[in-house]
Enzyme design. Structure first.
Site, PDB file in Angstrom:
ATOM      1  CG  HIS A 192      -2.131  -0.827   1.082  1.00 16.98           C
ATOM      2  ND1 HIS A 192      -3.294  -0.385   0.498  1.00 16.98           N
ATOM      3  CD2 HIS A 192      -2.352  -2.115   1.432  1.00 16.98           C
ATOM      4  CE1 HIS A 192      -4.185  -1.362   0.506  1.00 16.98           C
ATOM      5  NE2 HIS A 192      -3.639  -2.434   1.059  1.00 16.98           N
TER       6      HIS A 192
ATOM      7  CE  LYS B 246      -7.264  13.779  -0.193  1.00 16.84           C
ATOM      8  NZ  LYS B 246      -7.099  12.771  -1.210  1.00 16.84           N
ATOM      9  NE  ARG B 247      -5.415  10.125   9.908  1.00 15.25           N
ATOM     10  CZ  ARG B 247      -5.173   9.207  10.857  1.00 15.25           C
ATOM     11  NH1 ARG B 247      -5.977   8.165  11.004  1.00 15.25           N
ATOM     12  NH2 ARG B 247      -4.157   9.331  11.664  1.00 15.25           N
TER      13      ARG B 247
ATOM     14  CE  LYS C  74      -3.617  10.637   2.884  1.00 13.69           C
ATOM     15  NZ  LYS C  74      -4.400  10.012   1.787  1.00 13.69           N
TER      16      LYS C  74
ATOM     17  CB  THR D 116     -10.423   4.885  -2.295  1.00 13.48           C
ATOM     18  OG1 THR D 116     -10.167   5.209  -0.935  1.00 13.48           O
ATOM     19  CG2 THR D 116      -9.672   3.629  -2.670  1.00 13.48           C
TER      20      THR D 116
ATOM     21  CE  LYS E  16     -14.686   5.609  -0.995  1.00 14.07           C
ATOM     22  NZ  LYS E  16     -14.193   5.385   0.351  1.00 14.07           N
TER      23      LYS E  16
HETATM   24  N1  PLP Z   1     -11.233   8.255   5.405  1.00 18.31           N
HETATM   25  C1  PLP Z   1     -12.535   8.030   5.159  1.00 18.31           C
HETATM   26  C2  PLP Z   1     -13.528   8.175   6.263  1.00 18.31           C
HETATM   27  C3  PLP Z   1     -12.953   7.661   3.888  1.00 18.31           C
HETATM   28  O1  PLP Z   1     -14.251   7.394   3.651  1.00 18.31           O
HETATM   29  C4  PLP Z   1     -11.998   7.552   2.860  1.00 18.31           C
HETATM   30  C5  PLP Z   1     -12.492   7.197   1.575  1.00 18.31           C
HETATM   31  O2  PLP Z   1     -12.106   7.110   0.559  1.00 18.31           O
HETATM   32  C6  PLP Z   1     -10.636   7.794   3.159  1.00 18.31           C
HETATM   33  C7  PLP Z   1     -10.307   8.154   4.439  1.00 18.31           C
HETATM   34  C8  PLP Z   1      -9.533   7.710   2.119  1.00 18.31           C
HETATM   35  O3  PLP Z   1      -9.398   8.927   1.483  1.00 18.31           O
HETATM   36  P1  PLP Z   1      -8.187   9.260   0.483  1.00 18.31           P
HETATM   37  O4  PLP Z   1      -8.304   8.301  -0.642  1.00 18.31           O
HETATM   38  O5  PLP Z   1      -8.503  10.667   0.042  1.00 18.31           O
HETATM   39  O6  PLP Z   1      -6.937   9.174   1.250  1.00 18.31           O
END
Ligand code: PLP
Length: 842
Positions: free
Chosen positions: A375, A568-569, A574, A679, A683
């Site tokens: 990952h 996102k985190r 990021k 991901t 979405k």
């Molecule tokens: N956190 C939550 C609650 C999510 O629903 C998602 C969904 O994709 C993520 C983190 C991951 O986000 P990213 O792909 O922007 O890191």
């Protein structure tokens, strides 16, 4: 048949009274009232929303468990190959809404609840998120469970039942404050299995001897035993009776509740000490995303979970009485990142130490069973464990790792004679002080397939961190499975009106099972009536988010403004810092504009959300800056509606379901080559939003699918990153002049004491700008200006969003699961006849 084992008269009685899944509204209400009156011991006079949520959930749980039982029987009788998905995180979110939609009974429940005096939305909102994960990795595991069940694969998830999931985030005076998330107060979705327990050993020592036949025997003895208790959570597929299992392990003392001897002698405190020590193992989720901290308790969690899961898997296999050599024909185990890598060692240990197989026979079974998903390429996230720590906690496993490494290095030596550098580079043991076990290398050596999670990422692992292994094992061992998302939760559940509109144009809900059906929307991209409905839905979703923003932050935002979202985190890679610096630049620009110029600008709402790991100071500083910028900008009369800056507290799955459908543009702006896939990018596009992003992770494939006219890409490419970093460190590093102005404003204390942000600006000005914020700043600002321009032409914008949604079929997690099944697991779905149990809702 198996039925014949049970005497006929007993069989008849069982069949006559067997549980049948309810389907009608009346039956649903009957179940709800029964649960309120008996299970909850309440009545119509004191049934509040909490009790109604509990009773409705129990009514659905009973249905699910009936199908769960039938599914398990069907899969056992069919005796086909099963998949076990091992993940230390499952970020499931809420279950009730998902269960209602997947079994096709949400409207039935809605009417039923209404007759009983409740609004279904209020009842759904009672549920606490199951937040047993940090971010993308855990949410991916949750999407995969949904897809595996929906596609009728015999598949189980195995994880840990943390008492505390990811912490709840509060923002106090602009700072993140962590509050424990105790989510188990009432959880109707889990079934404790006090009969399914596994005793797991730690510490102790290894005694080796030769038995009477001259065979070497190793016995792991002494140490400490902790008991794993299984908790099962039913996973309903969409529009199929298949209901799979997620088994989560909880730890408790093996010796019983507490030590009676100590208790009787008056030593009350230490009488419960064993119990508490044992329960600590599954007490809390480590809140780090993409960071390895190497703490002993974490390794304990990993082994505890892996040992219990493998014991369970092996026990189930042994019931079939097949030869060991058939193990990989019956079982595929997927390792979600390196966290479960000990499973490789544990299976080898079971086969050689407990079952008496010889090494080579056992190793062939092991390597044919496991697949490993990588990952990340971030060095700080690659798991390593110190050898002394291992030696103490898992002495026998360390010996086996050394043996695995020895045989592996011997094979490398045969292939590349004399290449000592190669041996040092690929050794599972790093010759550092102390020595370290490299878990990713162990995972590669012990698996038959290794996959990355997007094309670019899979190319990067093949050409950088794992390139020696490609030479050793050949290219076929390494593959790509681009991540995906479940359209059930992320379209149908999160955006019901959009789902309904799509259904009305594509002939029903079939697109939720075959997302490529979305292609049919292309022909509506210029359809006036359709575009109007499409735009109305987006607006309604923005109104909903605006209300949520008002209720949680007190700030009023205009739903007609461009909603620009980054949730996102919080992580330097990021680059939320790039976003907030861009916001400050916009603020400066607005301040310098004349009233006439301001009229031409598209109003924007910049929305942020996400948790920082509690020990990640820089990430917390970024949150602080965002909040302080918001505090200034949001009340500046020169700015008005032209710019609002919002930080949404406690981002989680249920909030993502409100936020995602409301975006006009979302930001996926990681330094190229650092985000494995992402991901949430998928979405947002699936919900009719566009993306501003870098050429990173799945953004690249999203562009390939939807067309480059429909995405706003900017920034340096992955292939240039290394050179740029080199120049920063060894050449000249001049900052972008617009960024300098942003820094000057921060340093003028415009957003509070600039000292608080010194580390953040300093990391870019003085410490090499590792994440290339300055290098990408100009391109980012320019591209944001293109977004402003494009948004002014709403007609074209809407067409872009329709075309994008129409082309997103590839990103269904169903496609991923089919690829894993074919390329890695070699498993087939177990088709089922639809039974009466399913609702028929369109
Ligand atoms: N956190 C939550 C609650 C999510 O629903 C998602 C969904 O994709 C993520 C983190 C991951 O986000 P990213 O792909 O922007 O890191």
């Amino acid at each position: 048949s198996v039925e014949a084992l049970i005497p006929e008269h007993q069989r008849d009685a069982w069949k006559k009274f067997q549980a049948k899944p309810w389907v009608s509204k009346d039956d649903f209400e009957k179940e709800v009232v029964r649960h309120v009156e008996t299970t909850l011991a309440r009545s119509m006079f004191n049934c509040d929303e909490t009790a109604a949520y509990a009773a409705a959930s129990l009514a659905f749980r009973d249905r699910l468990i009936t199908e769960w039982n039938r599914t398990q029987q069907r899969q056992t009788f069919a005796d086909t190959k099963r998949v076990y998905y091992l993940s230390l995180e499952f970020l499931m979110g809420r279950a009730l809404d998902n269960a209602m939609l997947n079994v096709g009974l949400k409207n039935v429940a809605k009417e039923g609840l209404s007759e009983l005096g409740f609004r279904i939305e209020d009842i759904i909102n009672q549920e606490h998120d199951a937040a047993l994960g940090n971010g993308g990795l855990g949410r991916l595991a949750a999407c995969f469970l949904d897809s595996m069940a929906s596609l009728n694969f015999p598949a189980w998830g195995y994880g840990l039942r943390y008492k505390y999931g990811i912490f709840k985030q509060e923002i106090v005076d602009g700072y993140q404050v962590e509050v424990p998330d105790y989510w188990l107060d009432f959880n109707p979705w889990e079934f404790p299995r006090h009969d399914i327990v596994v005793d797991v050993q730690f510490y102790g020592g290894v005694r080796k001897y030769q038995d009477d036949d001259g065979k070497n025997v190793a016995v792991w003895e002494g140490g400490e035993i902790v008991r794993a208790v299984a908790y099962d959570v039913p996973i309903p597929g969409f529009n199929t009776p298949t209901t799979n299992n997620m088994r989560l392990w909880s730890s408790k003392a093996a010796s019983g509740e507490f030590d009676f001897q100590k208790f009787n002698s008056g030593d009350y405190e230490s009488s419960v000490a064993d119990q508490q020590r044992a329960e600590t193992i599954s007490a809390v989720l480590y809140p780090n995303d993409n960071l390895d901290r190497g703490k002993e308790l974490r390794l304990k969690q990993q082994y505890f979970w892996v040992a219990a899961s493998l014991y369970d898997i092996v026990r189930r296999f042994k019931k079939s009485k097949r030869a060991w050599s058939e193990f990989p024909d019956q079982i595929a185990i997927q390792l979600n990142d390196t966290h479960p890598t000990l499973a490789i060692v544990e299976l080898q240990r079971i086969l050689i130490d407990m079952e008496g197989l010889d090494w080579d026979e056992a190793w062939a079974i092991v390597t044919n069973t496991f697949g490993y998903t990588n990952h990340t390429v971030l060095p700080e996230a690659l798991e390593k464990w110190s050898v002394p720590l291992f030696q103490n906690l898992l002495p026998r496993h360390l010996q086996i790792i050394y043996d695995i490494n020895m045989f592996f290095l011997q094979s490398v030596e045969r292939k590349f004679p004399g290449d000592r550098d190669m041996l040092a580079r690929v050794s599972i043991i790093e010759e550092s002080q102390p020595k370290m076990v490299r878990m990713a290398f162990l995972a590669i050596v012990g698996s038959h397939k290794v996959n990355g999670v997007a094309e670019l990422h899979s190319d990067l692992i093949r050409t950088t961190i794992f390139k020696d292994f490609v030479k050793i094992f050949g290219p076929d061992k390494f593959t790509n499975v681009t991540n995906g998302i479940t359209p059930r939760r992320w379209l149908h559940q999160a955006n019901p009106r959009l789902s309904e509109l799509i259904a009305s144009k594509t002939g029903g809900l079939g697109f939720l099972k075959d997302l490529n059906v979305l292609n049919e929307l292309e022909k509506f991209a210029d359809d006036k009536e359709f575009k109007k409905e499409w735009a109305e839905i987006k607006y309604a979703n923005k109104v909903k988010l605006a209300k949520y923003i008002k209720s949680t932050t007190g700030v009023t935002v205009n739903p007609s403004a461009l909603f620009d979202i980054q949730v996102k985190r919080i992580h330097e890679y990021k680059r939320q810092q790039l976003n907030i610096f861009g916001v400050i630049h916009r603020y400066l620009t607005i301040k310098a504009m004349t009233a006439e110029e301001r009229k031409k600008l598209a109003p924007r709402v910049s929305i942020f959300g996400g948790k920082a790991a509690p020990g990640y100071w820089m990430a917390k500083t970024i949150i602080h800056l965002i909040n302080n910028v918001g505090a200034v900008v949001n009340k500046d009369p020169d700015v008005g509606d032209l710019l609002k800056v919002i930080f949404l507290e406690d981002y989680n799955v249920s909030k993502a379901e409100i936020i995602t459908p409301a975006s006009d543009i979302s930001e996926h702006i990681s330094t190229a080559g650092t985000e494995a896939s992402g991901t949430s990018n998928m979405k947002f596009v699936l919900n009719g939003g566009l993306i501003i992003g870098t050429c990173d992770g799945a953004n690249i494939e999203i562009t390939r699918e939807i067309g480059e006219n429909n995405i706003f890409l900017f920034g340096n490419l992955a292939e240039d990153v290394e050179d740029l970093r080199h120049t920063h460190n060894y050449g000249s590093h001049t900052l972008d002049p617009d960024l300098v102005k942003v820094f000057d404003l921060i340093k003028s204390d415009a957003f509070g004491d600039a000292g608080a942000f010194g580390a953040l600006t300093g990391s870019i000005e003085d410490h090499g700008d590792y994440y290339l914020v300055s290098d990408d700043f100009h391109s980012y600002i320019k591209t944001q200006a293109l977004v402003d321009e494009a948004y002014k032409n709403q007609d074209e914008w809407i067409t872009k969003t329709i075309l994008s949604v129409a082309r997103m079929g590839f990103f269904s997690s169903d496609r991923c699961i089919n690829e894993y099944a074919e390329m890695i697991w070699n498993v087939e779905p177990l088709p089922v006849e639809k039974e009466s149990g399913l609702g028929k809702e369109e």
